[in-house]
Design an enzyme around this catalytic site. Structure first.
Site, short mmCIF file in Angstrom:
data_model
loop_
_atom_site.label_atom_id
_atom_site.label_comp_id
_atom_site.label_asym_id
_atom_site.label_seq_id
_atom_site.Cartn_x
_atom_site.Cartn_y
_atom_site.Cartn_z
N HIS A 122 -76.67 4.98 10.25
CA HIS A 122 -75.37 4.34 10.53
C HIS A 122 -74.97 3.41 9.39
O HIS A 122 -75.59 2.38 9.19
CB HIS A 122 -75.48 3.43 11.75
CG HIS A 122 -75.68 4.14 13.05
ND1 HIS A 122 -75.75 3.46 14.23
CD2 HIS A 122 -75.81 5.44 13.34
CE1 HIS A 122 -75.93 4.34 15.22
NE2 HIS A 122 -75.98 5.55 14.69
N ARG A 147 -73.56 8.50 9.05
CA ARG A 147 -72.38 8.28 9.90
C ARG A 147 -71.69 7.02 9.42
O ARG A 147 -72.33 5.99 9.22
CB ARG A 147 -72.82 8.10 11.36
CG ARG A 147 -71.67 7.84 12.29
CD ARG A 147 -72.12 7.40 13.67
NE ARG A 147 -72.24 5.97 13.76
CZ ARG A 147 -72.25 5.28 14.92
NH1 ARG A 147 -72.16 5.92 16.06
NH2 ARG A 147 -72.36 3.97 14.93
N TYR A 159 -65.43 -0.77 17.09
CA TYR A 159 -66.67 -0.07 17.43
C TYR A 159 -67.48 0.31 16.18
O TYR A 159 -66.95 0.88 15.25
CB TYR A 159 -66.39 1.22 18.23
CG TYR A 159 -67.62 2.07 18.29
CD1 TYR A 159 -68.64 1.72 19.17
CD2 TYR A 159 -67.83 3.12 17.42
CE1 TYR A 159 -69.83 2.43 19.19
CE2 TYR A 159 -69.01 3.84 17.44
CZ TYR A 159 -69.99 3.48 18.32
OH TYR A 159 -71.17 4.17 18.34
N ASP A 210 -67.81 8.72 14.17
CA ASP A 210 -67.81 8.64 15.64
C ASP A 210 -66.50 8.01 16.13
O ASP A 210 -66.24 6.84 15.85
CB ASP A 210 -69.01 7.78 16.06
CG ASP A 210 -69.24 7.79 17.57
OD1 ASP A 210 -68.40 8.34 18.30
OD2 ASP A 210 -70.28 7.24 17.99
N HIS A 212 -65.78 7.70 19.27
CA HIS A 212 -66.17 6.99 20.50
C HIS A 212 -65.14 7.14 21.62
O HIS A 212 -64.74 6.13 22.25
CB HIS A 212 -66.48 5.52 20.19
CG HIS A 212 -67.72 5.04 20.89
ND1 HIS A 212 -67.68 4.18 21.96
CD2 HIS A 212 -69.02 5.33 20.69
CE1 HIS A 212 -68.93 3.95 22.38
NE2 HIS A 212 -69.75 4.64 21.63
N GLU A 236 -67.26 12.96 15.93
CA GLU A 236 -67.99 12.81 17.20
C GLU A 236 -67.11 12.22 18.30
O GLU A 236 -66.32 11.31 18.04
CB GLU A 236 -69.17 11.88 16.92
CG GLU A 236 -69.98 11.48 18.13
CD GLU A 236 -71.21 10.68 17.71
OE1 GLU A 236 -71.72 10.89 16.58
OE2 GLU A 236 -71.65 9.83 18.50
N GLU A 262 -73.19 12.63 24.12
CA GLU A 262 -74.17 11.56 24.33
C GLU A 262 -74.14 11.00 25.75
O GLU A 262 -75.13 10.44 26.20
CB GLU A 262 -74.01 10.44 23.29
CG GLU A 262 -72.72 9.68 23.38
CD GLU A 262 -72.57 8.61 22.32
OE1 GLU A 262 -72.84 8.89 21.14
OE2 GLU A 262 -72.21 7.48 22.67
N ARG A 283 -74.69 16.80 21.60
CA ARG A 283 -75.42 15.55 21.33
C ARG A 283 -76.17 15.00 22.54
O ARG A 283 -76.50 13.82 22.59
CB ARG A 283 -74.48 14.50 20.75
CG ARG A 283 -73.83 14.96 19.44
CD ARG A 283 -73.19 13.82 18.71
NE ARG A 283 -74.18 12.84 18.34
CZ ARG A 283 -74.35 11.67 18.93
NH1 ARG A 283 -73.59 11.31 19.94
NH2 ARG A 283 -75.29 10.86 18.53
N GLU A 339 -79.79 11.84 15.28
CA GLU A 339 -79.37 10.47 15.00
C GLU A 339 -80.61 9.57 15.00
O GLU A 339 -81.51 9.72 15.83
CB GLU A 339 -78.40 9.98 16.08
CG GLU A 339 -77.86 8.58 15.81
CD GLU A 339 -76.89 8.11 16.90
OE1 GLU A 339 -76.98 8.62 18.03
OE2 GLU A 339 -76.07 7.23 16.62
N TRP A 402 -63.92 2.68 25.77
CA TRP A 402 -64.66 1.95 24.73
C TRP A 402 -65.42 2.90 23.83
O TRP A 402 -65.96 3.83 24.10
CB TRP A 402 -65.66 0.94 25.33
CG TRP A 402 -66.50 0.37 24.24
CD1 TRP A 402 -66.09 -0.48 23.23
CD2 TRP A 402 -67.89 0.64 23.98
NE1 TRP A 402 -67.12 -0.74 22.38
CE2 TRP A 402 -68.24 -0.08 22.81
CE3 TRP A 402 -68.84 1.41 24.64
CZ2 TRP A 402 -69.54 -0.03 22.27
CZ3 TRP A 402 -70.12 1.46 24.11
CH2 TRP A 402 -70.47 0.74 22.93
C1 GCO Z 1 -73.91 6.64 18.97
C2 GCO Z 1 -73.35 6.00 20.16
C3 GCO Z 1 -73.90 4.65 20.51
C4 GCO Z 1 -73.50 4.29 21.93
C5 GCO Z 1 -74.56 3.51 22.61
C6 GCO Z 1 -74.22 3.24 24.05
O1 GCO Z 1 -73.31 7.61 18.54
O2 GCO Z 1 -74.95 6.22 18.51
O3 GCO Z 1 -71.99 6.16 20.30
O4 GCO Z 1 -73.63 3.64 19.60
O5 GCO Z 1 -72.30 3.57 21.95
O6 GCO Z 1 -75.75 4.24 22.50
O7 GCO Z 1 -75.30 2.75 24.73
MG MG Z 2 -71.59 8.17 19.54
#
Ligand code: GCO
Ligand code: MG
Length: 402
Positions: A122, A147, A159, A210, A212, A236, A262, A283, A339, A402
């Site tokens: 990250h 990422r 975020y 990402d 999100h 993502e 995720e 994912r 990841e 979020w």
């Molecule tokens: C990612 C995710 C995380 C989530 C988190 C929530 O791609 O790693 O989006 O950052 O927001 O794991 O608990």
């Molecule tokens: Mg994510």
């Protein structure tokens, strides 16, 4: 062999983790991750009240039967809490099976398909200068995939931006922190960030981003299209995925590869996405998608449709989940990326493990079982601290994803 005990252990070495430890009459034990970030105690209650009593006296070798028993036997199927509890049991039983056989779990899954699991890290920053510096640090450490999350001019606390802490940790307060969001400001800014990154790092570094779950399908289609010249490995969670057919619209407009999953708990959450080839990477992860048994089922379906794995590995997947993930990563034919956000020193000490990072790869442990454990005495020194994930509001105050 029989299961004689199952302990649910909650610990907070920097962040909260829930771990299940299954004990057998032979003295062999197994561990499973049951952490649902921000909702930890719901899984603890589900395990302690409804699952542990059913495990006592069962044969730990019967992994599939135990999975079906807990899934079908609950009558109330799916959902993050139920599936994290089932995942913890399933993971611990694979750990036990490996120890009984004297083999690392990946050998039981068909053996090694690759040398190691390619990981992405990250990189984030408020400004382009910070981002370029951060990405360069990953490249220097051998990462082949990064990422990238960026601050957005005019928005505070976006975020993925870490507020100067070395590890991004979103669950920061007992009552959710409120962040502001503007799709207009975001869409106007992000393509320029990736233009600079490609220019600086050349064509072969894999770049990911990402979203999100913050856009609508047509907004995501615009972003995917505008990012096409910079050849992302994936975009993502472009939109919330409850509506699987929403991805068709994105697909019709852009060749930017799409990753999602995720927050998925079962194969049913991604069946249409996979079989209609609306995504490129799935994912889902061990702890949130029913353990090794069910995640393998998802990956096997994905393999039929050219979809590769890209398992979630943020800081809230404990080292127990990460250990299990790496066994799957090295065994399955359709591995994509893993990841890897890493854990704090405190967390690594509470969960001694044999997997290791080297030169862009995570390497699996060769110990029998998963090659991970929990130091229960040390874990007890870090009591649970309530911490919720943030919420997001548009500039006019409307609640947003979020
Ligand atoms: C990612 C995710 C995380 C989530 C988190 C929530 O791609 O790693 O989006 O950052 O927001 O794991 O608990
Ligand atoms: Mg994510």
């Amino acid at each position: 062999m029989k299961i004689t005990d199952a302990r649910v252990i909650v610990t907070c070495p920097g962040r909260n983790f829930v771990t299940l430890k299954i004990v057998t009459d032979s003295g062999i034990t197994g561990v499973g991750d049951a952490t649902v970030n921000g909702r930890e105690m719901a899984v603890v209650a589900y395990l302690r009240e409804h699952v542990v009593p059913l495990l006592i006296g069962r044969d730990p070798a019967r992994i599939e039967d135990t999975w079906q028993y807990l899934y079908k036997g609950a009558y109330w199927r799916r959902g993050p809490i139920t599936m994290a509890a089932i995942a913890a049991v399933d993971t611990a039983l694979w750990d036990i099976k490996g120890k009984v056989a004297g083999l690392p779990v990946y050998q039981l899954l068909g053996g090694r398909s690759r040398a190691g699991a390619t990981v992405y890290g990250h990189a984030c920053g408020e400004t382009i200068e910070e981002i370029l510096r951060e990405v360069a640090r990953f490249v220097d450490r051998g990462y082949r995939a990064v990422r990238v999350q960026s601050g957005i001019p005019g928005l505070h606390g976006v975020y993925g931006i870490s507020n100067n802490t070395p590890i991004y940790e979103p669950a920061d307060a007992a009552i959710p922190t409120e962040a502001a969001w503007s799709t207009e400001r975001y869409l106007a800014h992000i393509p320029s960030v990736f233009a600079k990154l490609r220019d600086e790092f050349g064509p072969s570094l894999r770049l990911l981003h990402d979203v999100h779950h913050r856009l609508t399908p047509i907004e995501a289609a615009r972003l995917g299209k505008e990012l096409e010249p910079y050849h992302l490995t994936w975009l993502e969670d472009p939109v919330p995925a409850e509506l699987q057919e929403g991805f068709r619209l994105i697909r019709q407009h852009t060749t930017t590869p799409i990753a999602v999953g995720e927050v998925f708990n079962t194969v049913w959450d991604c069946q249409q996405l996979i079989t209609e080839q609306l995504i490129d990477y799935i994912r889902a992860t061990v702890v949130h998608a029913g353990g090794i048994t069910h995640l393998k089922r998802i990956f096997d379906l994905a393999a039929l449709y050219h979809v590769r794995s890209g398992s979630h590995g943020a800081t809230d997947m404990s080292p127990v989940c990460m250990a299990a993930a790496v066994h799957l990563d090295v065994a399955i034919p359709n591995f994509g990326l893993q990841e890897w956000a890493g854990h704090s020193g405190e967390t690594d000490r509470v969960f001694p493990h044999g997997y290791r990072y080297d030169d862009g790869y995570l390497h699996v442990s060769e110990e029998p079982g998963l090659g991970v454990d929990i130091d229960e005495e040390l874990a007890a020194q870090y009591p649970y601290k309530p911490a919720a994930l943030p919420v997001n509001r548009l500039e006019d105050g409307s609640l947003h994803s979020w």
